[in-house]
Design an enzyme around this catalytic site. Structure first.
Site, PDB file in Angstrom:
ATOM      1  N   GLY A  11       0.818  -1.202   0.000  1.00 24.12           N
ATOM      2  CA  GLY A  11       0.000   0.000   0.000  1.00 24.12           C
ATOM      3  C   GLY A  11       0.856   1.258   0.000  1.00 24.12           C
ATOM      4  O   GLY A  11       2.087   1.193   0.036  1.00 24.12           O
ATOM      5  N   LEU A  13       1.404   3.630   2.273  1.00 24.58           N
ATOM      6  CA  LEU A  13       2.278   3.828   3.427  1.00 24.58           C
ATOM      7  C   LEU A  13       3.307   2.723   3.536  1.00 24.58           C
ATOM      8  O   LEU A  13       4.467   2.974   3.878  1.00 24.58           O
ATOM      9  CB  LEU A  13       1.450   3.917   4.714  1.00 24.58           C
ATOM     10  CG  LEU A  13       2.261   4.174   5.982  1.00 24.58           C
ATOM     11  CD1 LEU A  13       3.066   5.466   5.865  1.00 24.58           C
ATOM     12  CD2 LEU A  13       1.353   4.219   7.206  1.00 24.58           C
ATOM     13  N   ALA A  67      -5.431  -2.095   6.109  1.00 23.89           N
ATOM     14  CA  ALA A  67      -6.747  -1.590   6.539  1.00 23.89           C
ATOM     15  C   ALA A  67      -7.742  -1.749   5.406  1.00 23.89           C
ATOM     16  O   ALA A  67      -7.366  -1.838   4.234  1.00 23.89           O
ATOM     17  CB  ALA A  67      -6.652  -0.123   6.944  1.00 23.89           C
ATOM     18  N   THR A 108      -6.976   6.953  11.897  1.00 25.46           N
ATOM     19  CA  THR A 108      -7.565   7.916  10.975  1.00 25.46           C
ATOM     20  C   THR A 108      -8.306   9.048  11.679  1.00 25.46           C
ATOM     21  O   THR A 108      -8.763   8.897  12.823  1.00 25.46           O
ATOM     22  CB  THR A 108      -8.557   7.174  10.061  1.00 25.46           C
ATOM     23  OG1 THR A 108      -9.275   8.110   9.245  1.00 25.46           O
ATOM     24  CG2 THR A 108      -9.586   6.387  10.866  1.00 25.46           C
ATOM     25  N   TYR A 132     -16.396   2.795   8.665  1.00 22.69           N
ATOM     26  CA  TYR A 132     -14.935   2.865   8.605  1.00 22.69           C
ATOM     27  C   TYR A 132     -14.385   3.458   9.901  1.00 22.69           C
ATOM     28  O   TYR A 132     -13.497   2.883  10.546  1.00 22.69           O
ATOM     29  CB  TYR A 132     -14.501   3.705   7.401  1.00 22.69           C
ATOM     30  CG  TYR A 132     -13.014   3.978   7.343  1.00 22.69           C
ATOM     31  CD1 TYR A 132     -12.102   2.939   7.237  1.00 22.69           C
ATOM     32  CD2 TYR A 132     -12.526   5.291   7.409  1.00 22.69           C
ATOM     33  CE1 TYR A 132     -10.729   3.193   7.189  1.00 22.69           C
ATOM     34  CE2 TYR A 132     -11.171   5.551   7.359  1.00 22.69           C
ATOM     35  CZ  TYR A 132     -10.278   4.499   7.255  1.00 22.69           C
ATOM     36  OH  TYR A 132      -8.927   4.757   7.220  1.00 22.69           O
ATOM     37  N   LYS A 136     -12.190   1.462  12.824  1.00 24.53           N
ATOM     38  CA  LYS A 136     -10.835   1.926  13.114  1.00 24.53           C
ATOM     39  C   LYS A 136     -10.691   2.308  14.588  1.00 24.53           C
ATOM     40  O   LYS A 136      -9.643   2.075  15.208  1.00 24.53           O
ATOM     41  CB  LYS A 136     -10.474   3.113  12.220  1.00 24.53           C
ATOM     42  CG  LYS A 136     -10.298   2.758  10.745  1.00 24.53           C
ATOM     43  CD  LYS A 136      -9.093   1.859  10.500  1.00 24.53           C
ATOM     44  CE  LYS A 136      -7.791   2.605  10.642  1.00 24.53           C
ATOM     45  NZ  LYS A 136      -6.616   1.749  10.287  1.00 24.53           N
ATOM     46  N   TRP A 157      -6.316  12.148   4.990  1.00 29.62           N
ATOM     47  CA  TRP A 157      -6.195  12.571   3.588  1.00 29.62           C
ATOM     48  C   TRP A 157      -4.846  12.123   2.999  1.00 29.62           C
ATOM     49  O   TRP A 157      -4.131  12.888   2.355  1.00 29.62           O
ATOM     50  CB  TRP A 157      -6.343  14.099   3.475  1.00 29.62           C
ATOM     51  CG  TRP A 157      -7.666  14.648   3.885  1.00 29.62           C
ATOM     52  CD1 TRP A 157      -8.545  14.116   4.778  1.00 29.62           C
ATOM     53  CD2 TRP A 157      -8.267  15.879   3.432  1.00 29.62           C
ATOM     54  NE1 TRP A 157      -9.652  14.918   4.908  1.00 29.62           N
ATOM     55  CE2 TRP A 157      -9.513  16.005   4.098  1.00 29.62           C
ATOM     56  CE3 TRP A 157      -7.870  16.867   2.541  1.00 29.62           C
ATOM     57  CZ2 TRP A 157     -10.363  17.087   3.890  1.00 29.62           C
ATOM     58  CZ3 TRP A 157      -8.714  17.960   2.343  1.00 29.62           C
ATOM     59  CH2 TRP A 157      -9.943  18.064   2.998  1.00 29.62           C
TER      60      TRP A 157
END
Length: 291
Positions: A11, A13, A67, A108, A132, A136, A157
């Site tokens: 992903g 990150l 995630a 998040t 979501y 989380k 973001w």
């Protein structure tokens, strides 16, 4: 040699983390849902699979970048979202504590309801409004409960090497003369590279806890889009629309926080480290796309 197990390594990150550490001589245990070149397949929702891999590899650090981030799909797929966003971090935290590893979990801005009038700090009580955000938040609570040594980084973001808002807007500008973009949701665009730098900075320390981790400054989606176009010379017109108008055009979309500016308060209290201004981080990112 330090061993770091990364979940969701392919992903945005995950890729930024691997690049950030590339000169450290770190041994990475790269995991994702699909096995590939140098990547181990790991289903983080399977506690036995997680424990087996962690016991075999005995990492010093676990960085959870995995995630279920499709906000709209999470509304339809609650069970799956809960398994990935809540049980996954729980399983990793249990395993981390068993082998004495540090647990780094990425969360998040969606844990907040988004009706504030000032930036949220780590001391504000979460009240998520979407599936979501709710899943989380459950994941955060599991990390706190089961990981003896943990860092939780709440970001917002996020964009990096992969599918993201910046690339989507640039692609749409190639085929559209004008675009409708929401103007009443505000936040802080954050580069995955900047988040990876912060993780790299804090990971060797014992400065554990929950940190807000966003680039400095704030904007709304429409102004962010205009800035992307301005910096790249695009002439596509951006029509500013409200969340209500967007919802009428896209009824299936989940509720988003209207105000999700996070203040990196704990970072400022406990460290001299500062994340870059979002304008500067965007410049670096766009220059990388040109290359």
């Amino acid at each position: 040699m330090k061993k770091i197990l990364v979940t969701g390594c392919n992903g945005q990150l995950g890729r930024a983390i691997r690049k950030e550490y590339e000169n450290d001589g770190v041994e990475f245990i790269n995991t994702d849902v699909v096995e590939g070149d140098g990547v181990v397949s790991l289903d983080i929702t399977d506690v036995d699979a997680v424990l087996k891999l962690v016991r075999e590899t005995r990492p010093d650090v676990i960085i959870n970048c995995a995630a279920h981030t499709n906000v709209d799909k999470c509304e339809e797929q609650w069970d799956l979202a809960y398994k990935i966003n809540a049980l996954g971090p729980r399983n990793l935290s249990i395993a981390a504590t068993e082998v004495g590893a540090k647990m780094i979990h990425v969360s998040t801005d969606y844990v907040f309801e988004g009706n504030g009038t000032r930036p949220y700090t780590e001391f504000d009580e979460p009240h998520p409004i979407s599936a979501y955000g709710k899943t989380k938040w459950e994941g955060e609570k599991f990390v706190k409960e089961f990981a003896a040594k943990h860092f939780i980084f709440r970001t917002a973001w996020l964009y990096g090497d992969g599918k993201n808002f910046v690339k989507t807007m640039l692609a749409l500008s190639e085929t559209h003369d004008e675009l409708n973009v929401v103007c009443d949701q505000v936040g802080s665009p954050t580069s995955a590279v900047e988040l990876a730098k912060l993780i790299h900075h804090l990971e060797p320390t014992e400065n554990y806890g929950t940190f807000h981790a966003t680039c400095e400054g704030d904007t709304n989606w429409a102004d962010f889009t205009e800035e992307i176009f301005r910096k790249t010379g695009k002439t596509t017109k951006v029509n500013h629309v409200t969340s209500k108008q967007y919802k009428e055009m896209n009824p299936a979309s989940a509720d988003r926080p209207a105000y999700s500016i996070l203040e990196d308060y704990m970072l400022k209290l406990t460290s001299d480290y500062r994340m870059a201004d979002w304008h500067d981080a965007l410049d670096v990112y766009l220059k990388g796309l040109e290359g």
